[in-house]
Design a protein around this motif. Sequence first.
Motif, PDB file in Angstrom:
ATOM      1  N   GLU A  89       1.108  -1.322  -0.299  1.00 22.55           N
ATOM      2  CA  GLU A  89       0.217  -0.019   0.009  1.00 22.55           C
ATOM      3  C   GLU A  89       0.926   1.006  -0.325  1.00 22.55           C
ATOM      4  OE1 GLU A  89      -2.468   0.244   3.039  1.00 22.55           O
ATOM      5  OE2 GLU A  89      -3.696   1.904   2.531  1.00 22.55           O
ATOM      6  N   GLN A  90       2.239   1.438   0.996  1.00 24.51           N
ATOM      7  CA  GLN A  90       2.469   2.245   0.399  1.00 24.51           C
ATOM      8  C   GLN A  90       3.681   2.336  -0.561  1.00 24.51           C
ATOM      9  OE1 GLN A  90       5.238   0.846   3.558  1.00 24.51           O
ATOM     10  NE2 GLN A  90       4.132   2.090   5.774  1.00 24.51           N
TER      11      GLN A  90
ATOM     12  N   ARG B  60       2.136   1.463  -3.680  1.00 27.72           N
ATOM     13  CA  ARG B  60       1.733   2.422  -4.189  1.00 27.72           C
ATOM     14  C   ARG B  60       1.373   3.348  -3.823  1.00 27.72           C
ATOM     15  NH1 ARG B  60      -1.642  -2.166  -3.639  1.00 27.72           N
ATOM     16  NH2 ARG B  60      -3.327  -1.405  -2.157  1.00 27.72           N
ATOM     17  N   ASP B  61       0.264   4.129  -3.097  1.00 29.31           N
ATOM     18  CA  ASP B  61       0.360   5.636  -2.157  1.00 29.31           C
ATOM     19  C   ASP B  61       1.385   6.447  -2.945  1.00 29.31           C
ATOM     20  OD1 ASP B  61      -1.839   4.644  -1.910  1.00 29.31           O
ATOM     21  OD2 ASP B  61      -0.480   4.870   0.684  1.00 29.31           O
ATOM     22  N   ASP B  62       3.293   5.618  -2.986  1.00 26.08           N
ATOM     23  CA  ASP B  62       4.398   6.627  -3.163  1.00 26.08           C
ATOM     24  C   ASP B  62       3.860   7.238  -4.737  1.00 26.08           C
ATOM     25  OD1 ASP B  62       4.865   7.027  -0.500  1.00 26.08           O
ATOM     26  OD2 ASP B  62       6.757   5.699  -1.207  1.00 26.08           O
TER      27      ASP B  62
ATOM     28  N   ALA C 219       1.831   7.020  -6.966  1.00 24.38           N
ATOM     29  CA  ALA C 219       0.361   8.311  -7.080  1.00 24.38           C
ATOM     30  C   ALA C 219       1.211   8.992  -6.767  1.00 24.38           C
ATOM     31  CB  ALA C 219      -0.630   7.413  -5.902  1.00 24.38           C
ATOM     32  N   ALA C 220       1.454   9.469  -5.572  1.00 21.91           N
ATOM     33  CA  ALA C 220       1.707  10.697  -5.583  1.00 21.91           C
ATOM     34  C   ALA C 220       2.503  11.213  -6.390  1.00 21.91           C
ATOM     35  CB  ALA C 220       2.190  11.188  -4.064  1.00 21.91           C
TER      36      ALA C 220
ATOM     37  N   THR D 296       1.491  12.130  -9.683  1.00 23.28           N
ATOM     38  CA  THR D 296       0.594  13.294  -9.372  1.00 23.28           C
ATOM     39  C   THR D 296       1.582  14.479  -9.568  1.00 23.28           C
ATOM     40  OG1 THR D 296      -1.120  12.146  -7.954  1.00 23.28           O
ATOM     41  CG2 THR D 296      -1.721  14.948  -8.038  1.00 23.28           C
TER      42      THR D 296
ATOM     43  N   ALA E 264      -3.447   2.473  -9.098  1.00 26.76           N
ATOM     44  CA  ALA E 264      -3.766   4.208  -8.248  1.00 26.76           C
ATOM     45  C   ALA E 264      -3.023   4.726  -9.457  1.00 26.76           C
ATOM     46  CB  ALA E 264      -3.211   3.554  -7.866  1.00 26.76           C
TER      47      ALA E 264
ATOM     48  N   ALA F  54      -4.514   8.843 -10.604  1.00 27.61           N
ATOM     49  CA  ALA F  54      -3.393  10.028 -10.253  1.00 27.61           C
ATOM     50  C   ALA F  54      -3.203  10.274 -11.716  1.00 27.61           C
ATOM     51  CB  ALA F  54      -2.521   9.346  -9.229  1.00 27.61           C
TER      52      ALA F  54
END
Length: 762
Positions: free
Chosen positions: A395-396, A398-400, A402-403, A406, A443, A447
Motif C-alpha cells: 500500500e505504501q 502504491r501511495d508513493d 501515485a504521489a 500526480t 492507482a 492520479a
Amino acid sequence: MTDPTPHTVTAADLTLEEKAALTSGADFWTTKSIDRINVPSIMVTDGPHGLRKQTGSGDHLGLEDSVPATCFPPAVALGSSWDPELIERVGAAIGTEAVIEDVAVVLGPGINIKRSPLCGRNFEYFSEDPIVSGVLGAASVRGIQSRGVGTSLKHFAVNNQEFDRMRASSDIDARPLREIYLRGFEHVVRREQPWTVMCSYNRINGVYASEDPWLLTTVLRDEWGFEGLVVSDWGAVNERVAALIAGLDLEMPASGGRTDAQLVAAVGDGTLDEAVLDTAANRNLALIQRSQQRPAADSPLDVDAHHALAREAAARSIVLLKNDGDLLPLADERIAVIGAFAAEPRYQGAGSSLINPTRLDSALDEIRALAAGEVSYAPGFAVPGSKNNPDQTAEQLRDDAAAAATAADIAVVFLGLPAVEESEGFDREHINLPAEQLALLDAVIDANSNVVVVLSNGGVVALPFNDRVPAIVEAWLLGQAGGGGIADVLFGAVNPSGKLTETIPVRLEDNPSYGNFPGEFGHVRYGEGILVGYRWYDARNIDVVYPFGHGLSYTSFDYGQVTAETVDSGIRVTVDVTNTGARDGREVVQVYTGLAQSAVQRAPRELKAFASVALAAGETRTIELHIDREDLAYWDIRVDRWVVEGGEYTIDVAASSRDIRSSTTVTVDGDAVDVPLTMESSIGDLLRNPVSGPIMRGAMSGMFGDQSHNDAESAQEPDTDDTLAKILESFPIGRIVGFPNVPVTYEQIEQLIAAANSATQQ
Ligand code: BGC
C-alpha cells in the motif's frame, strides 16, 4: 586453440572403444580427445542470445556462473524486429565472442513454435509462425557460422512446452507436423546447413526424438539433405544403441562411459552394425576438424561495440502496441518513472540460456540520461525473489507511486513478469500480470491519465488495462542494453518498428491449444492441428487484443496497389510503400496468402513473406517480396509429400495480420497428384478422372438419368439429380456392384480403373 587435427583421421584409425567414446561427451561442455592420434576435445556452449561458457563445475540449467559475455536480446525480442539482417549481425557478434572464448559450437538458435503462451521457454523462441521462425532462425545460423563457429539448431522437434518435457509425447497429425512444426527447421537446414541439429527431449507420436529414425534420418538427412551432426539435448538419450541407429551422433553431456560400453557390447553381439558407429564417429571427427579450421581471434572482446549492438538490437525489438494522442515520444515533460523493473531490469529468462552480462543498463538511468525535464522514481511494487525490495508495504509503495504520478506530467509505468514466473523447465499457469502490479497501475491511472505502460515479459501477458491507458510499449526481455533501448524509443531517438510475432489474446481460453495443453499422462494432443496462433483466431473470427504482425511507429506508412505475378520459383509481389509522416522510420511489410476453394483445411490467411524496410520521411519505395513456391505447399497425406494446390490465391499485403492494406489475386498452377484409383475410390473420384470420367457419366446417365442435368423440375422441389450426385460422390465404386439397376460387373470396373491408372502413368 589446440593443435589442428590431421584431416586424414577417420573412424578407420580408431579402435572400437575410441569410436564409442568419441560419440558421447567428456563432461558438460566438451567432447573427448583422443591424444594417441591428436584428436582434440572441442567445447560447445549455450546460446542462443549470447555465450554461457562455464569454466568451473558445469550445469545445463543456468545455475553456476559463466564468463562475462554480451547478453543480446533473447529471441522473443529479436524476433519482433522481423529483420534477418539485424539478427545475422547479432549472430556474427555472438560468433566472434565464441571465437575469442575458443568455443566450437553455440547451442542455438531455438526455433520451436510458440504453440501456447504458457510455454515457459517462449522467450527463447521466435514466433507462432513457421516462416518467421525459419527465416529468422536461418539468419541467426548464418551470422554465427560466418565466424567459423558452429550452431545447434534446436529443439528438434515438436518441443513446445516445458511440462514433462523429457518424457511427454507430442501427439500430432502429419499436416501440422510438416506445415507448422517442421517447416521452419526444414527452411534452416536446407538453406544454411547448421553444423549441428539438437534433438529434443520429448517423444513425437510415442517415439523419443533422440531415437526416431524417421525424424533424424529419413526426414532430416534423406529429405532435407542435412550434412552435419545430430547432438542430443542434455540428457535426452533414452536408449543409446537405438539412438545411434536412428541417427543420433553425439550424446551429451557425459554418460561416464556407461552408454559407450553399451555400444561396444552391441557391436560385439551383432545388434549394432559397426558401420553405423563408424558413420557417427566420422561425423564427430568432421565437426572437430571443421572447428579447428576457424581463424584464431585477432583481438579481445570489444565490450563497448557489442554493447552498442545489443542496444541497437534492443531498440529495434520493441513493439509500440498503442500510442493514443501521440503521447510518445517524450520531450521535456516532467516524468514519473514507476515500477521496480525500471531500476532492476528483467532482461533475460532463466535456465540454460542465462548469460552473465558484461554490463547491465537500467531504463531508469538511461531515461535520466536522455530526459530534458525532471525525472522522479517510485518502485511501486516488490519483485518476488529480489534482494533489493524496499522495506515498505504494498500500500505504501502504491501511495508513493501515485504521489509521484500526480506531481509529474506523465507516468511511465514498468510492469512485467517476475523472473520466478518464467523459466526453462516449467510452464506458466496463467498469462496474468501479478495482481499487485495491476492494482498499482489502477492507482497511477487515478492520479494521472497520461500513462505509458512499459512491459517486461518473455511470454505474452493479458492486457486488461488496454482501454484505460493511452500508450503501451511491449519491451519483452531485451538483454543487457535493454534499458538504453527503451529510453531510445521513449524519447524517439529510435523510431519503433517492432511488430508482434505472436498474437496477444483477450483470454488464455481463446488460445487454440487451450484444453490440450500441457496434456496428461505423458501425452499432449495437438488437437488444433494447423490452426496455430493467428491462423486459429482468424479461422474462428475471435477478437484479440493485438493481432500477429501488429506494431506502431511514430510515423505512418501508406501502401499502394499490390501486384503479383507467378515466376518459376513462386510469386513475385510488388508494392509501393510511402513514409507519409515527418520522421524517418521502418515498416515491416507482410504478405499473406489465402486459397478459398481448397481441397484441404486452410487458415484464411497465412504469412508467406515479409521485409523490414527503412524509409526516410516522405520517401516512397517499391518493395519486392518473393513467395517461394515451396511455401505455398500443403502436406498431402494421400501421397505423403508436399503439394502446391492450383487455383486463384489471394495475396494480401498488410501492416499486420488484421490490417490488410492492399489485395490482389494470382493464379497458380498446381502440382500433379496422381492418386491411383482403386476399388475403394469413390464414384466422385472416377467421375473426375479424365479417362474414367466420360465413361462413367455415359453409364450413369443410362442408370440414373443425366447427371449433367441441373434444372430442377420445379423450383419448389429438391433437385433429385443433384442430391443423388452428392450421395454418390463418396460412394466406393467397388461396393455398388450388384446393386439393383447397376448393370456393371466387378471385372468391368477393374478394367476401367486399370485403363485410367495406366493412362495417368504415361
Ligand atoms: C536445454 C538446451 C541446452 C542444453 C545445454 C538443455 O536443458 O534444453 O537448450 O542447450 O540444456 O545447456
